[in-house]
Write a protein that holds these residues in place. Structure first.
Motif, PDB file in Angstrom:
ATOM      1  N   PRO A   1       0.852  -1.275   0.039  1.00  0.00           N
ATOM      2  CA  PRO A   1      -0.106  -0.114   0.087  1.00  0.00           C
ATOM      3  C   PRO A   1       0.775   1.248   0.036  1.00  0.00           C
ATOM      4  CG  PRO A   1       0.216  -0.830   2.222  1.00  0.00           C
ATOM      5  CD  PRO A   1       0.771  -1.784   1.398  1.00  0.00           C
ATOM      6  N   SER A   2       1.742   1.349  -0.877  1.00  0.00           N
ATOM      7  CA  SER A   2       2.652   2.558  -1.122  1.00  0.00           C
ATOM      8  C   SER A   2       2.104   3.394  -1.750  1.00  0.00           C
ATOM      9  CB  SER A   2       3.966   1.958  -1.673  1.00  0.00           C
ATOM     10  OG  SER A   2       3.639   1.715  -3.191  1.00  0.00           O
ATOM     11  N   GLY A   3       0.938   3.285  -2.290  1.00  0.00           N
ATOM     12  CA  GLY A   3       0.252   4.558  -3.091  1.00  0.00           C
ATOM     13  C   GLY A   3      -1.372   3.848  -3.672  1.00  0.00           C
TER      14      GLY A   3
ATOM     15  N   SER B   1       4.071   4.181   9.373  1.00  0.00           N
ATOM     16  CA  SER B   1       4.620   5.252  10.196  1.00  0.00           C
ATOM     17  C   SER B   1       4.366   6.656   9.324  1.00  0.00           C
ATOM     18  CB  SER B   1       5.974   5.139  10.577  1.00  0.00           C
ATOM     19  OG  SER B   1       6.112   4.302  11.462  1.00  0.00           O
ATOM     20  N   VAL B   2       4.134   6.486   8.203  1.00  0.00           N
ATOM     21  CA  VAL B   2       3.771   7.855   7.366  1.00  0.00           C
ATOM     22  C   VAL B   2       2.402   8.278   7.474  1.00  0.00           C
ATOM     23  CG1 VAL B   2       4.005   8.673   5.006  1.00  0.00           C
ATOM     24  CG2 VAL B   2       5.516   6.851   5.816  1.00  0.00           C
ATOM     25  N   PRO B   3       2.287   9.519   7.693  1.00  0.00           N
ATOM     26  CA  PRO B   3       0.928  10.147   7.668  1.00  0.00           C
ATOM     27  C   PRO B   3       0.064  10.131   6.489  1.00  0.00           C
ATOM     28  CG  PRO B   3       2.558  11.872   8.341  1.00  0.00           C
ATOM     29  CD  PRO B   3       3.219  10.709   7.882  1.00  0.00           C
ATOM     30  N   ALA B   4      -1.388   9.560   6.787  1.00  0.00           N
ATOM     31  CA  ALA B   4      -2.321   9.576   5.545  1.00  0.00           C
ATOM     32  C   ALA B   4      -2.261  11.196   4.917  1.00  0.00           C
ATOM     33  CB  ALA B   4      -3.604   8.989   6.071  1.00  0.00           C
TER      34      ALA B   4
ATOM     35  N   TYR C   1      -8.195   7.748   7.840  1.00  0.00           N
ATOM     36  CA  TYR C   1      -7.321   6.563   8.159  1.00  0.00           C
ATOM     37  C   TYR C   1      -6.208   7.102   8.982  1.00  0.00           C
ATOM     38  CZ  TYR C   1     -10.501   4.271   5.461  1.00  0.00           C
ATOM     39  OH  TYR C   1     -11.780   3.545   5.016  1.00  0.00           O
ATOM     40  N   PRO C   2      -5.689   6.127   9.777  1.00  0.00           N
ATOM     41  CA  PRO C   2      -4.452   6.437  10.906  1.00  0.00           C
ATOM     42  C   PRO C   2      -2.990   6.756  10.298  1.00  0.00           C
ATOM     43  CG  PRO C   2      -5.009   4.402  11.275  1.00  0.00           C
ATOM     44  CD  PRO C   2      -6.035   4.892  10.285  1.00  0.00           C
TER      45      PRO C   2
END
Length: 582
Positions: free
Chosen positions: A43-45, A108-111, A117-118
């Motif tokens: 789910p990198s994009g 750990s990257v912001p949505a 979503y978190p």
């Protein structure tokens, strides 16, 4: 209650793979009740329609195994503990400031801004989960973030570190090979570093793990300070499992005990075969890029033995394209996703596109006018299956499209032609009462009682018109007759209009108007309206095209438009008469 496969289904590629998977599963673990097939998604994009083949291939095989009454588990590994490689372009709510997160785990990257979503991974995972539910895909999802941070793979990590020399020796067989000038980008989740290494960049050491003065290590810690994986393992003690690393980004350094440390992961070429062994995967497809020497799949086939496992069987699958677009890549925004496709087509059609082609055959998914032809083809197949005239392989693909082992997918009660529904949605511009009037007149002997009977297909066609048809191609019916054009017509043209108008009342249905508009030029030329093309001279086709162009100009001011029978029904008898000067 499992659905027993029809005899026709034994002729298609899905059944053949199911046979092989069952046989291989029995060979590996005789009597084991559960067969494991797997997919991997990063789910990198946006997870696009090329990635969907990674899921649909094992899904169809797993579903066939279920139809035979066997237990099967379809795993989808969410590679959400992979590093955030780059900032995709064209993602709403994302700007260049996200570059500061490159190197962190995806979770750990912001949505994107505005997301509920978190984190980044959950945002893009959610859309895929929703699409898979609509497609009837049953699966067990595994978050690699949860697996690694919970210490699930701790024994496997320690085992890999203990046997790092053996792993290094396998990888070294391929390090001396010259990389191709341009590596195809994978539809399988891979580390960016692997792609960079294949392209001959200076990040080659990141491909297989840290290899420096302290030796080779197949494990990559995420930094305890900046959370990034730009780290180097500087020492490791097999007896105590003490590992020291330093961060090349922020300078942080620490010593940890790997037997209790859960903030890192095996490098991709070791991680993937480790999971094959851990989960007992029997079947997993991979992209065509994995057929090259030194690819993850080929190297993994050797490394998996270190973990006491075997490489899965499974085909290399070809890429999926979009009409008018180049090969898809999730590294850029704007590539169509399964959710995008399901806005304009029913799940049965999308399933059929993946089921009817063998995995090694590429195909395209239409977002342009071609979707109307695809739907025509699908409806013809539907009719042939119903009357028993379809070929066995086509029957099998159709069966896999409309149902799973759990039962039939929800379908449109009155599946009217997609191109007709699109034309009606175009002409009525969202006015449902007008749409119902037109749709109820398509077949006067069996009128539509509610637009709901044509749903969800009607909604899909309306979405396609509103989102994929350019404004200059939309249909706007004239408010007033084109007096200048009407005045300029010769007697033959006037006669053709009179013949049409005189027949409207008698032929006011989709089939009737089709017969009428094609029949007018025949009658004018002295033939019967029922004459077949074989009975007519070639110039009749020219006369028909000229007549159709005249009608389009008088009704919508263009050379072309929706199919004329549908357009006439939409405009209505009285308005048609007025616009044609009668």
């Amino acid at each position: 209650m499992p659905i027993v496969a029809q005899s026709a289904e034994t002729t298609d590629w899905v059944s053949r793979f199911a046979d092989e998977v069952i046989e291989e599963s029995e060979r590996r673990a005789p009597g084991k009740p559960v067969v494991v097939v797997a997919s991997g998604l990063s789910p990198s994009g946006p997870i696009h329609l090329g990635n969907l083949r990674e899921v649909m291939t094992p899904h169809l095989v797993a579903d066939e195994i279920r139809r035979r009454g066997r237990q099967v588990r379809h795993l989808i590994s969410w590679d959400d503990y992979d590093r955030y490689r780059k900032v995709p372009q064209g993602i709403p709510g994302v700007d260049d400031s996200w570059a500061e997160h490159i190197g962190k785990p995806l979770t750990s990257v912001p949505a994107p801004k505005g997301s509920s979503y978190p984190n980044w991974a959950e945002h893009f995972k959610a859309a895929m989960v929703e699409a898979l539910a609509e497609l009837g895909v049953e699966f067990d999802g595994i978050s690699q973030t949860e697996q690694y941070t919970a210490g699930t793979y701790r024994e496997q990590i320690l085992h890999a570190m203990k046997h790092r020399g053996d792993i290094d020796a396998i990888l070294d067989q391929y390090r001396t090979k010259k990389a191709p000038a341009k590596q195809q980008q994978s539809q399988k989740p891979v580390d960016e570093a692997e792609l960079e290494a294949a392209q001959g960049s200076g990040a080659a050491a990141e491909d297989d793990g840290s290899a420096g003065s302290a030796g080779y290590f197949p494990y990559k810690p995420y930094c305890g300070n900046c959370e990034k994986d730009l780290t180097t393992v500087t020492s490791y003690d097999d007896d105590t499992t003490e590992l020291t690393y330093s961060c090349n980004e922020c300078g942080f350094s620490e010593t940890v005990r790997l037997n209790e440390f859960n903030r890192g992961k095996l490098v991709w070429k070791v991680d993937w075969p480790m999971r094959w062994a851990y989960e007992g995967v029997v079947f997993e497809p991979s992209g065509v890029d994995h057929s090259s020497p030194g690819s993850s799949f080929q190297v993994g086939g050797q490394i998996v033995g270190i973990f006491g496992g075997k490489q899965p069987i499974g085909p290399m699958y070809a890429f999926v394209g979009i009409s008018g677009m180049a090969k898809m890549s999730s590294s850029k925004g704007g590539v169509p996703t399964p959710g995008d496709a399901l806005k304009i087509m029913e799940p049965q059609l999308l399933r059929w596109l993946y089921a009817r082609r063998r995995p090694n055959q590429s195909f395209k998914i239409a977002f342009d006018q071609e979707i109307q032809r695809l739907y025509d083809e699908w409806d013809k197949l539907d009719a042939k299956v119903a009357d028993g005239s379809a070929l066995p392989a086509d029957v099998a693909a159709h069966a896999r499209a409309v149902r799973t082992a759990e039962g039939e997918l929800p379908r449109t009660a009155r599946p009217l032609p997609y191109r007709t529904l699109a034309s009606v949605a175009d002409i009525t511009a969202g006015h449902e009462d007008q749409a119902l009037r037109i749709l109820s007149e398509l077949d006067p002997h069996n009128p539509l009682g509610s637009v709901d009977e044509a749903r969800p297909r009607y909604d899909k066609a309306e979405a396609w018109i509103n989102t994929h048809v350019p404004a200059d191609q939309r249909t706007i019916v004239r408010e007033e007759p084109d007096a200048e054009l009407l005045k300029s017509l010769d007697e033959d043209a006037r006669q053709s209009l009179r013949l049409l108008v005189d027949g409207l009342a008698e032929h006011w249905s989709l089939d009737g108007l089709t017969h009428l508009v094609y029949g007018v030029p025949k009658v004018q030329a002295g033939f019967s309206a029922d004459a077949t093309p074989k009975e007519l001279p070639p110039e009749i086709k020219t006369a028909q095209r000229t007549f159709f162009a005249l009608l389009y100009h008088l009704l919508v001011g263009r050379d072309t438009g929706p199919r004329l029978p549908t357009l006439l029904l939409a405009v209505g008898q009285e308005r048609v008469r007025a616009l044609l000067g009668e």
